[in-house]
Motif scaffolding. Structure first.
Motif, mmCIF file in Angstrom:
data_model
loop_
_atom_site.group_PDB
_atom_site.id
_atom_site.type_symbol
_atom_site.label_atom_id
_atom_site.label_comp_id
_atom_site.label_asym_id
_atom_site.label_seq_id
_atom_site.Cartn_x
_atom_site.Cartn_y
_atom_site.Cartn_z
ATOM 1 N N THR A 34 0.835 -1.202 0.000
ATOM 2 C CA THR A 34 0.000 0.000 0.000
ATOM 3 C C THR A 34 0.867 1.248 0.000
ATOM 4 N N TRP A 35 1.930 1.236 0.785
ATOM 5 C CA TRP A 35 2.844 2.387 0.823
ATOM 6 C C TRP A 35 3.537 2.569 -0.529
ATOM 7 N N LEU A 71 0.636 3.919 -2.937
ATOM 8 C CA LEU A 71 -0.069 5.165 -2.626
ATOM 9 C C LEU A 71 0.763 6.181 -1.862
ATOM 10 N N GLY A 72 1.874 5.747 -1.291
ATOM 11 C CA GLY A 72 2.623 6.641 -0.418
ATOM 12 C C GLY A 72 1.943 6.713 0.942
ATOM 13 N N ALA A 73 2.522 7.523 1.816
ATOM 14 C CA ALA A 73 2.020 7.611 3.193
ATOM 15 C C ALA A 73 1.117 8.830 3.394
ATOM 16 N N TYR A 131 -4.021 6.691 3.760
ATOM 17 C CA TYR A 131 -3.167 5.500 3.766
ATOM 18 C C TYR A 131 -3.729 4.420 4.692
ATOM 19 N N HIS A 152 -6.860 2.694 3.312
ATOM 20 C CA HIS A 152 -6.543 1.788 2.204
ATOM 21 C C HIS A 152 -5.817 0.550 2.713
ATOM 22 N N TRP A 153 -4.856 0.759 3.616
ATOM 23 C CA TRP A 153 -4.115 -0.365 4.163
ATOM 24 C C TRP A 153 -5.061 -1.294 4.938
#
Length: 80
Positions: free
Chosen positions: A28-29, A32-34, A38, A41-42
Motif C-alpha cells: 500500500t505504501w 499510494l505513499g504515506a 493510507y 486503504h491499508w
C-alpha cells in the motif's frame, strides 16, 4: 481439540496475520505513499488479505516444513 491442532491453528493465525500486516502495509505504501487515506486503504487491503493468507498457511505449512527438512537433509519426524 488436540494440542497439535491448536498449535497448528494458532501458528497459522499468527503467521498469516503478521505476513498480511507487513505485506499489505508495504505494498500500500509503495502504491499510494504515506499520504491521507493510507490507513484506510491499508486496513481494507489487510482485511482482504488475512483470510486468504490464513488459508494458505493452514493448508501449506506442513508441506513447506517437510520440504524444508528434506532440503536440509534431515529425517522426517515419526509422528508427523
Amino acid at each position: 481439540m488436540p494440542a497439535t491442532l491448536r498449535l497448528r491453528l494458532l501458528f497459522a493465525l499468527l503467521m498469516s496475520g503478521l505476513m498480511s500486516l507487513l505485506m499489505t502495509a508495504w505494498v500500500t505504501w509503495l502504491n499510494l505513499g504515506a499520504g491521507a487515506g493510507y490507513l484506510a486503504h491499508w486496513g481494507r487491503a489487510f482485511l482482504a488479505a488475512w483470510p486468504a493468507a490464513f488459508s494458505v498457511v493452514l493448508l501449506l505449512a506442513p508441506t513447506v516444513q517437510r520440504l524444508s527438512l528434506r532440503l536440509l537433509g534431515q529425517p522426517r519426524a515419526a509422528n508427523r
